[in-house]
Design an enzyme around this catalytic site. Structure first.
Site, PDB file in Angstrom:
ATOM      1  N   ASP A  58      -8.695   3.088   2.980  1.00 15.28           N
ATOM      2  CA  ASP A  58      -8.568   2.396   1.693  1.00 15.28           C
ATOM      3  C   ASP A  58      -8.082   0.963   1.863  1.00 15.28           C
ATOM      4  OD1 ASP A  58      -9.297   4.755   0.539  1.00 15.28           O
ATOM      5  OD2 ASP A  58      -7.596   4.864  -0.836  1.00 15.28           O
ATOM      6  N   ASP A  59      -8.504   0.134   0.903  1.00  9.12           N
ATOM      7  CA  ASP A  59      -8.074  -1.267   0.740  1.00  9.12           C
ATOM      8  C   ASP A  59      -8.803  -2.218   1.705  1.00  9.12           C
ATOM      9  OD1 ASP A  59      -6.427   0.041  -1.020  1.00  9.12           O
ATOM     10  OD2 ASP A  59      -4.595  -0.249   0.135  1.00  9.12           O
ATOM     11  N   HIS A 109     -13.216   0.677  -4.799  1.00  9.07           N
ATOM     12  CA  HIS A 109     -11.784   0.988  -4.980  1.00  9.07           C
ATOM     13  C   HIS A 109     -11.207   0.072  -6.057  1.00  9.07           C
ATOM     14  CE1 HIS A 109      -8.097   2.894  -3.802  1.00  9.07           C
ATOM     15  NE2 HIS A 109      -7.597   1.906  -3.088  1.00  9.07           N
ATOM     16  N   HIS A 113      -7.194  -3.522  -7.885  1.00  8.65           N
ATOM     17  CA  HIS A 113      -6.285  -2.528  -7.324  1.00  8.65           C
ATOM     18  C   HIS A 113      -5.069  -2.303  -8.226  1.00  8.65           C
ATOM     19  CE1 HIS A 113      -4.010  -0.136  -4.379  1.00  8.65           C
ATOM     20  NE2 HIS A 113      -5.178   0.082  -3.838  1.00  8.65           N
ATOM     21  N   HIS A 205      -4.559   4.070   5.632  1.00  6.02           N
ATOM     22  CA  HIS A 205      -4.490   2.672   5.188  1.00  6.02           C
ATOM     23  C   HIS A 205      -4.328   1.729   6.389  1.00  6.02           C
ATOM     24  CE1 HIS A 205      -3.500   4.725   1.406  1.00  6.02           C
ATOM     25  NE2 HIS A 205      -3.914   3.624   0.809  1.00  6.02           N
TER      26      HIS A 205
HETATM   27 ZN   LIG Z   1      -5.609   1.528  -2.418  1.00  6.05          ZN
END
Ligand SMILES: [Zn+2]
Length: 243
Positions: A58-59, A109, A113, A205
């Site tokens: 993610d991210d 995503h 955020h 992450h």
């Molecule tokens: Zn995230």
């Protein structure tokens, strides 16, 4: 009002307070559930006897962390899925293209955020559509799945996802802890290796604070799971395995 009148009013007020706090707790639990949402399809793992697992990151994308992770995945011969944030993608399109060219899956995503719990429908649409357009600009042609920031959603986000037939993907293994001290790489790898089962979706992450930790834990996880007969697949491949 006589004394019994006050008593009755206090009783009703008490009941109203209890009901509204019960409702608040219920909404809070719904908003953070990884296995249930009000509308549309949500997947946190897949029911299968095949020894397949999906690594999901993610991210980002972030320069540096992306290249480092892609080198690791390439060396290990693993394909994974990346849930990218629109505003990071806008800043670092080159890194997003590198992920696509390496054959990994891209997912949405959101753009900013944010916790999208109280976003109205139009704001939800803006967040997702802006990010989807940025994902397509990288040249990515595969399916675009969605993962809510912080796993949070309530009604408008699931309604938009259902209207647009977009599948929400959460996870069944999230070894990083966000409260308390940063876990060591061995703690991350052993948490994954203890919980993993066929059809698992692992959340990591590697773009921010966990960059080093994930980078060190991944080769251990990949090596161990391969020895146990597991294959690493993208999320679309994993969803196709569902029985
Ligand atoms: Zn995230």
């Amino acid at each position: 009002m006589n004394t019994s009148g006050y008593g009755r009013a206090a009783k009703w007020l008490g009941l109203a307070l209890i009901l509204s706090s019960a409702l608040a707790v219920a909404l809070y639990l719904i908003s953070k559930s990884v296995t249930w949402q009000a509308f549309g399809e949500i997947v946190h793992r897949v029911d299968t006897r095949e020894k397949v697992v999906a690594l999901t990151f993610d991210d980002g994308p972030k320069p540096g962390a992306t290249e480092e992770l892609l080198r690791l995945l390439d060396a290990q011969g693993v394909k994974a899925s990346f849930f990218l944030v629109g505003k990071s993608l806008e800043r670092n399109p080159q890194q997003a293209k590198m992920i696509v060219e390496a054959g990994h899956q891209l997912g949405n995503h959101s753009y900013s955020h944010s916790r999208m719990v109280f976003f109205d429908y139009r704001r939800v649409a803006e967040e997702l559509e802006k990010t989807e357009a940025l994902i397509r600009q990288t040249g990515y042609r595969g399916e675009i799945l969605f993962r809510p920031p912080y796993g949070k959603k309530l009604f408008n986000l699931p309604r938009y996802l259902a209207d647009n037939r977009i599948t929400t993907v959460t996870w069944d293994i999230a070894p990083e802890t966000f409260d308390g001290p940063m876990p060591r790489p061995e703690e991350i790898s052993s948490a994954i290796l203890e919980q993993v089962r066929p059809g698992s979706i692992i959340l990591l992450h590697p773009m921010d604070g966990y960059r080093e930790t994930v980078q060190q834990a991944l080769p251990v996880v990949i090596g161990n799971l391969r020895q146990r007969g597991f294959r690493f697949v993208t999320l679309s491949e994993l969803l196709a395995e569902a029985q």
